[in-house]
Design an enzyme around this catalytic site. Structure first.
Site: not given
Lengths: 146, 384
Positions: B324, B81
């Site tokens: 995301h 991430c």
């Protein structure tokens, strides 16, 4: 998608998750205990295969077995399908007595309380509506089962 | 830093599920906006750092084909991430050290063509092979946090209420423009479908496509400055670890970034942090030093971290609302902070914001406390 349908992935998902086979990285239960390693120098216990002791980087690891008793670090119930596991199914992270922390499927579909006593078992127990493939680690709340 | 680093320009795509778009078209939106804002052309770019997790392989050069940028060093970084933030970090360090003059960083991900639902766990990972999905990992952390600190599920859910209210003000957010009825209430967040107890659907970031980009160079008058950035990797997370997964790497990066910038947590006016799940924002703010361990759960409830509060967190809507797209996320967070420090963030502007912070945590290799964490501190031009 429906709640029970298996997720589709272009990723290397592994045989247990509906893809091609990969070498199994999961800790295993052998003769009723979690098979892992302990460092000959610093005594650190590890559940995952490592080339040498990841704690002191100096010691050689020798096979060791842990549990089956342990204490719940935390537990949850997952409501998503994951590979062959149909929701809901419960997981817990367990600190084995004098041993490593391992993730295990819970034989009862509920959130195991932090700090509760459990016992790890192997075999093809059920977790939620699914059974393991024989190479999963399961956790039984103390006082349940056999 | 050796040379003062400026963010010359930033850009993003829209965020959402775009079946008619490819990674290239998303990246071009972001890169074009960043280059225009920076006032540079393809010939000005000396190097490119790219953040992406699922690529596909070759995506960086396939994106650049259409832009006229070529022949220069192009490095692709995978840090889960934190991939986009790591690309930004490397670009900033390259400018600071004088290795390159003008650097493009971009991140891109097209997740909706890869996954029908949540990201499928990695089969070569022990916990992934056992069937632990990412929301399950965060749920275990949330259960531990609730038990240790006596926090409540309402406190967790309030983070989603706050960030989704922010996201309604962001026309590019995945769940922002779709929320014609406005942001969900606390009851609606708690009543949404259970994903991994105690985390409900509205406490989990959506699966999102998108891209973001930045052009960096030596700081010029008016540029947003990079005060510091720190990139760390994970360390073992095992039976000796008292903290929940993902906290320690953020603290290590934060300590390094605050020390290098010479500022304190209380000095920060606006933050974009990794709220992939509500519990993530809470423990991240503790790791960043905004409050003591156990007190993070109250920050959204008290309004401290809401727009209008003392230190607004995730004015863009965060991962919970913007979405995301893994590799794009860090640069999207950077873009929001740059817009905030330039005073051009529109309806979600934090008045007078002068110091901003970006934080991203990547995971989750089992047995490690994170894959990577990046914390960066930025300021508006101190002379302006």
């Amino acid at each position: 998608m429906t709640a029970a349908s298996a997720p589709i992935s272009k990723r290397r998902a592994g045989e247990a998750l509906g893809g091609l086979a990969v070498a199994d990285p999961r800790p295993r239960i052998v003769d009723g205990r979690v098979a892992g390693w302990r460092c000959g120098a610093c005594g650190h216990a590890v559940a995952q295969e490592s080339p040498w002791c990841p704690n002191c980087s100096a010691g050689a690891l020798t096979p060791a077995s842990f549990g089956p008793g342990g204490t719940v670090w935390a537990g949850t119930v997952v409501h998503l399908p994951v590979g062959h596991w149909k929701p809901p199914f419960a997981l817990a992270s367990v600190d084995l007595d004098d041993g490593p922390r391992v993730l295990a499927h819970v034989t009862e579909t509920r959130v195991l309380p932090v700090g509760s006593r459990v016992r790890l078992v192997g075999g093809t127990q059920e977790s939620g509506a699914s059974a393991g493939d024989g190479n999963d680690v399961f956790v039984e709340p103390e006082g349940s089962g056999s | 830093m050796t040379r003062p680093v400026g963010v010359w320009g930033v850009g993003t795509s829209h965020f959402g599920r775009f079946p008619d778009q490819r990674v290239e078209t998303l990246a071009w939106e972001a890169i074009g906006e960043a280059m225009t804002a920076a006032g540079v052309t393809a010939d000005d770019i000396d190097a490119v750092f790219v953040g992406t997790v699922f690529g596909p392989p070759g995506v960086a050069i396939r994106v650049l084909r259409g832009t006229g940028i070529g022949g220069v060093p192009v490095v692709t970084i995978e840090a889960a991430c934190a991939s986009g933030t790591a690309a930004f970090h490397e670009a900033a360090q390259a400018v600071a050290s004088g290795r390159y003059g003008t650097v493009l960083a971009f991140g891109v991900e097209h997740l909706s063509s890869l996954f029908t639902g949540a990201i499928v766990p990695e089969a070569t990972d022990a916990d992934g092979a056992a069937g632990l999905p990412l929301p399950g990992l965060y749920a275990l952390g949330a259960q531990r946090y609730l038990a240790v600190h006596g926090a409540t599920v309402e406190q967790l859910a309030q983070v989603a209420v706050k960030n989704k209210a922010h996201g309604v003000r962001n026309p590019r957010a995945h769940l922002g423009r779709a929320s014609s009825s406005g942001a969900p209430s606390l009851d609606e967040v708690l009543a949404s479908k259970m994903i991994a107890e105690p985390l409900t659907l509205l406490q989990c970031c959506p699966t999102t496509d998108g891209a973001a980009a930045a052009v960096l160079g030596r700081a010029r008058a008016g540029d947003v400055r990079v005060l510091s950035s720190a990139l760390v990797s994970g360390r073992p997370w095992d039976q000796r670890s008292d903290e929940i997964w993902g906290v320690a790497p953020v603290r290590r990066a934060a300590d390094e970034a605050f020390s290098a910038a010479g500022v304190e947590a209380e000095d920060v006016d606006v933050l974009e942090v990794h709220d992939a799940f509500t519990i993530g924002e809470i423990v991240t703010l503790e790791a960043l030093g905004l409050c003591k361990p156990g007190e993070g759960a109250e920050l959204a409830v008290s309004g401290h971290t809401a727009l209008g509060g003392r230190q607004p967190v995730n004015p863009s809507g965060g991962l919970l609302s913007r979405g995301h797209p893994l590799g794009a996320t860090g640069l999207a967070q950077l873009a929001e902070i740059v817009w905030q420090l330039r005073g051009v963030a529109g309806d979600r502007q934090v008045p007078g914001a002068r110091i901003g912070l970006v934080e991203t945590l990547g995971g989750a290799a089992s047995g490690m406390d994170g894959n990577a964490a990046v914390v960066a501190l930025l300021s508006s031009d101190p002379s302006s």
